[in-house]
Design a protein around this motif. Structure first.
Motif, PDB file in Angstrom:
ATOM      1  N   ALA A  56       0.858  -1.165   0.003  1.00 42.65           N
ATOM      2  CA  ALA A  56      -0.067  -0.050   0.072  1.00 42.65           C
ATOM      3  C   ALA A  56       0.917   1.262   0.058  1.00 42.65           C
ATOM      4  CB  ALA A  56      -1.013  -0.220   1.297  1.00 42.65           C
ATOM      5  N   GLU A 102       9.908   3.625   6.533  1.00 40.02           N
ATOM      6  CA  GLU A 102       9.742   2.275   6.935  1.00 40.02           C
ATOM      7  C   GLU A 102      10.381   1.737   8.290  1.00 40.02           C
ATOM      8  OE1 GLU A 102       7.967  -0.573   5.952  1.00 40.02           O
ATOM      9  OE2 GLU A 102       9.009  -1.620   7.459  1.00 40.02           O
ATOM     10  N   GLN A 130       4.340  -7.636   4.700  1.00 39.35           N
ATOM     11  CA  GLN A 130       4.050  -8.956   5.072  1.00 39.35           C
ATOM     12  C   GLN A 130       4.368  -9.811   3.857  1.00 39.35           C
ATOM     13  OE1 GLN A 130      -0.138  -9.365   6.126  1.00 39.35           O
ATOM     14  NE2 GLN A 130      -0.169  -7.279   6.223  1.00 39.35           N
ATOM     15  N   ASN A 146      -2.066 -14.675  -7.297  1.00 39.74           N
ATOM     16  CA  ASN A 146      -3.470 -14.329  -7.761  1.00 39.74           C
ATOM     17  C   ASN A 146      -3.208 -12.412  -7.756  1.00 39.74           C
ATOM     18  OD1 ASN A 146      -2.548 -13.518  -4.959  1.00 39.74           O
ATOM     19  ND2 ASN A 146      -4.333 -14.045  -3.805  1.00 39.74           N
ATOM     20  N   VAL A 199       8.072   5.490  12.758  1.00 38.53           N
ATOM     21  CA  VAL A 199       7.137   6.548  13.077  1.00 38.53           C
ATOM     22  C   VAL A 199       6.369   6.221  14.435  1.00 38.53           C
ATOM     23  CG1 VAL A 199       5.223   8.048  12.460  1.00 38.53           C
ATOM     24  CG2 VAL A 199       6.974   7.046  10.777  1.00 38.53           C
ATOM     25  N   CYS A 204      -4.438 -17.071  -0.324  1.00 40.35           N
ATOM     26  CA  CYS A 204      -3.279 -16.964  -1.152  1.00 40.35           C
ATOM     27  C   CYS A 204      -2.774 -18.471  -1.369  1.00 40.35           C
ATOM     28  CB  CYS A 204      -2.284 -16.255  -0.165  1.00 40.35           C
ATOM     29  SG  CYS A 204      -2.959 -14.924   0.667  1.00 40.35           S
ATOM     30  N   ASP A 257      -4.011  -2.934   4.502  1.00 38.86           N
ATOM     31  CA  ASP A 257      -4.560  -3.779   5.529  1.00 38.86           C
ATOM     32  C   ASP A 257      -4.719  -3.194   6.790  1.00 38.86           C
ATOM     33  OD1 ASP A 257      -3.943  -5.859   3.629  1.00 38.86           O
ATOM     34  OD2 ASP A 257      -3.048  -7.209   4.986  1.00 38.86           O
ATOM     35  N   LEU A 267      -2.700  -8.153  -1.621  1.00 37.15           N
ATOM     36  CA  LEU A 267      -2.181  -7.278  -2.318  1.00 37.15           C
ATOM     37  C   LEU A 267      -2.854  -6.365  -3.211  1.00 37.15           C
ATOM     38  CD1 LEU A 267       0.681  -9.966  -3.239  1.00 37.15           C
ATOM     39  CD2 LEU A 267       0.731  -8.187  -1.494  1.00 37.15           C
TER      40      LEU A 267
HETATM   41  C1  LIG Z   1       2.162 -15.415   4.675  1.00 33.42           C
HETATM   42  C2  LIG Z   1       1.257 -14.344   3.863  1.00 33.42           C
HETATM   43  C3  LIG Z   1       1.081 -14.711   2.550  1.00 33.42           C
HETATM   44  C4  LIG Z   1       0.134 -13.853   1.764  1.00 33.42           C
HETATM   45  N1  LIG Z   1       0.213 -14.041   0.402  1.00 33.42           N
HETATM   46  C5  LIG Z   1      -0.640 -13.466  -0.298  1.00 33.42           C
HETATM   47  C6  LIG Z   1      -1.008 -13.674  -1.676  1.00 33.42           C
HETATM   48  O1  LIG Z   1      -0.494 -14.595  -2.240  1.00 33.42           O
HETATM   49  N2  LIG Z   1      -1.691 -12.786  -2.315  1.00 33.42           N
HETATM   50  C7  LIG Z   1      -2.410 -11.539  -1.771  1.00 33.42           C
HETATM   51  O2  LIG Z   1      -2.850 -10.883  -2.556  1.00 33.42           O
HETATM   52  N3  LIG Z   1      -2.065 -11.342  -0.397  1.00 33.42           N
HETATM   53  C8  LIG Z   1      -1.572 -12.147   0.367  1.00 33.42           C
HETATM   54  N4  LIG Z   1      -1.073 -11.831   1.494  1.00 33.42           N
HETATM   55  C9  LIG Z   1      -1.679 -10.673   2.141  1.00 33.42           C
HETATM   56  C10 LIG Z   1      -0.826  -9.447   1.720  1.00 33.42           C
HETATM   57  O3  LIG Z   1       0.609  -9.424   2.099  1.00 33.42           O
HETATM   58  C11 LIG Z   1      -1.298  -8.220   2.433  1.00 33.42           C
HETATM   59  O4  LIG Z   1      -2.654  -8.025   1.883  1.00 33.42           O
HETATM   60  C12 LIG Z   1      -0.492  -6.942   1.871  1.00 33.42           C
HETATM   61  O5  LIG Z   1       1.037  -7.215   2.373  1.00 33.42           O
HETATM   62  C13 LIG Z   1      -1.020  -5.850   2.581  1.00 33.42           C
HETATM   63  O6  LIG Z   1      -0.202  -4.651   2.328  1.00 33.42           O
HETATM   64  P1  LIG Z   1       0.189  -3.386   3.235  1.00 33.42           P
HETATM   65  O7  LIG Z   1       0.924  -2.246   2.587  1.00 33.42           O
HETATM   66  O8  LIG Z   1      -1.290  -2.825   3.587  1.00 33.42           O
HETATM   67  O9  LIG Z   1       0.683  -3.717   4.494  1.00 33.42           O
HETATM   68  P2  LIG Z   1       2.001  -4.506   5.045  1.00 33.42           P
HETATM   69  O10 LIG Z   1       2.354  -5.546   4.025  1.00 33.42           O
HETATM   70  O11 LIG Z   1       1.769  -5.345   6.317  1.00 33.42           O
HETATM   71  O12 LIG Z   1       3.200  -3.296   5.472  1.00 33.42           O
HETATM   72  C14 LIG Z   1       3.115  -2.517   6.174  1.00 33.42           C
HETATM   73  C15 LIG Z   1       4.370  -1.974   6.462  1.00 33.42           C
HETATM   74  O13 LIG Z   1       4.404  -0.879   7.306  1.00 33.42           O
HETATM   75  C16 LIG Z   1       5.464  -0.863   8.194  1.00 33.42           C
HETATM   76  N5  LIG Z   1       4.957  -0.099   9.560  1.00 33.42           N
HETATM   77  C17 LIG Z   1       4.306  -0.531  10.322  1.00 33.42           C
HETATM   78  N6  LIG Z   1       4.140   0.251  11.419  1.00 33.42           N
HETATM   79  C18 LIG Z   1       5.321   1.215  11.176  1.00 33.42           C
HETATM   80  C19 LIG Z   1       5.631   2.733  11.750  1.00 33.42           C
HETATM   81  N7  LIG Z   1       5.040   2.889  12.861  1.00 33.42           N
HETATM   82  N8  LIG Z   1       6.747   3.132  11.205  1.00 33.42           N
HETATM   83  C20 LIG Z   1       7.322   2.754   9.810  1.00 33.42           C
HETATM   84  N9  LIG Z   1       6.806   1.816   9.242  1.00 33.42           N
HETATM   85  C21 LIG Z   1       5.920   0.829   9.818  1.00 33.42           C
HETATM   86  C22 LIG Z   1       5.658  -2.394   8.449  1.00 33.42           C
HETATM   87  O14 LIG Z   1       7.110  -2.636   8.721  1.00 33.42           O
HETATM   88  C23 LIG Z   1       5.277  -2.744   6.912  1.00 33.42           C
HETATM   89  O15 LIG Z   1       6.684  -2.932   6.247  1.00 33.42           O
HETATM   90  C24 LIG Z   1      -0.226 -12.728   2.209  1.00 33.42           C
HETATM   91  C25 LIG Z   1       0.183 -12.388   3.744  1.00 33.42           C
HETATM   92  C26 LIG Z   1       0.840 -13.486   4.507  1.00 33.42           C
HETATM   93  C27 LIG Z   1       1.122 -13.042   5.821  1.00 33.42           C
END
Ligand SMILES: Cc1cc2nc3c(=O)[nH]c(=O)nc-3n(C[C@H](O)[C@H](O)[C@H](O)COP(=O)(O)OP(=O)(O)OC[C@H]3O[C@@H](n4cnc5c(N)ncnc54)[C@H](O)[C@@H]3O)c2cc1C
Length: 303
Positions: free
Chosen positions: A12, A31, A38, A47, A79, A133, A273, A282
């Protein structure tokens, strides 16, 4: 002062950064751990539209490089809070402070683990937190789902269409999930319920899950169930307490924001998320990134 500060370099956050820089804005991504969020350790993604197959590492690295090459700046700082000085956002980190016109909170969420010793090691080798997933990798195999909420029961229903057998292991004798969701699962003839039971051990053979040991909460009797996969669906844990002054959080700790990604504070957006939403994937995280990036850029124009 930066136009936009993005908190989190997951799908995101990096998508938001791409949309922000392409709108001509200065964008800083902060970051707290490593880029990618994740998905970084997931061996296979099948997917994401238009990408037939990739790894989490490749997906995250391509996205990271794309955002950087387009002009986003990335710093590895956690942060710790956001202050407001008029409409200027003071973004505080463990290393300093940055001023921004707009902020995008893309902090994600972590799946709640069972907390068993070999669980983390077996992620990708039988332990999964995401049936949508990884379910397809268990076609014709035996799996267990742990949990009793909507996600667990929906995961079990999804898996019952793919796997040869699904054990639903839950610590209570009733489900938190909605009745209709449970009723749909009960129609499947390849599902067995193991209730009032906790998973106390994950068995492994050749570095892959081979079974689970469950303990009955009343009798304390233990038995081993042979499975090829264990889907843990006992909830997710967001970590947004640092932002509670500027963004409303729901009971579970998710930032309250709709499809427009707007929070209760003008110029602060939530994407991915970490916000209140139905589908955490994703593609929806990237979609949120686009919405929040464009909205933040528009907000900067009127700043
Ligand atoms: C094992 C696993 C397998 C998956 N497989 C799939 C798949 O095959 N297909 C699919 O569509 N989805 C899959 N997902 C779901 C997908 O990974 C998530 O929906 C997606 O990563 C969400 O993205 P995001 O950017 O919202 O959050 P995240 O990926 O959680 O990223 C958030 C980031 O913010 C950072 N952060 C948090 N708080 C702070 C702070 N205070 N200061 C600085 N940085 C911070 C974290 O360190 C992290 O790097 C899977 C999830 C898991 C756990």
């Amino acid at each position: 002062m930066y136009d936009i500060v993005v908190v989190g370099a997951g799908t995101a956050g990096l998508s938001a950064a791409i949309y922000g820089v392409r709108a001509g804005k200065s964008v800083l991504v902060l970051e707290g751990a490593s880029y990618g969020g994740q998905i970084i350790n997931t061996p296979e993604i099948e997917n994401y539209p238009a990408i037939k197959k990739t790894s989490g590492f490749e997906f995250a690295t391509d996205l990271f490089n794309q955002a950087k090459d387009l002009g986003a700046e990335v710093k590895y700082e956690k942060v710790t809070g956001i202050g407001l000085e008029g409409n200027i956002k003071k973004v505080k980190t463990d290393k300093g402070e940055y001023d921004a016109k707009a902020v995008i909170l893309a902090t994600g969420a972590k799946n709640r683990p069972l907390g068993l010793p070999n669980e983390k090691k077996l992620v990708g080798s039988g332990v999964s937190y995401c049936a949508t997933c990884d379910g397809m990798f268990y076609r014709g195999k035996v799996v267990a789902v742990n949990g009793g909420g909507n996600t667990a029961i929906e995961d079990a229903t999804f898996l019952a269409n793919v796997a040869s057998k699904v054990y639903v292991i839950h610590r209570r004798d009733e489900f938190r999930a909605e009745e209709a969701v449970v009723a749909a699962l009960k129609k499947k003839d390849n599902v067995e319920f193991v209730l009032n039971s906790n998973i106390v051990e994950i068995k492994e053979e050749s570095f892959a899950v081979s079974g689970v040991v469950v303990e009955d909460k009343n009798t304390h009797e233990r038995r081993e169930i042979a499975v090829d996969g264990l889907f843990v669906a006992i909830g997710q844990v967001p970590d947004n307490t640092a932002f509670a002054q500027v963004a409303e959080l729901d009971k579970a700790g998710y930032i309250v924001a709709g499809e427009d990604c707007k929070t209760m504070t003008e110029g602060i957006f939530a994407a991915g998320d970490g916000r209140t939403k139905e589908v955490r994937q994703l593609v929806t995280a990237a979609g949120d990134g686009a919405v929040a990036g464009i909205a933040a850029a528009k907000y900067c124009e009127a700043f």
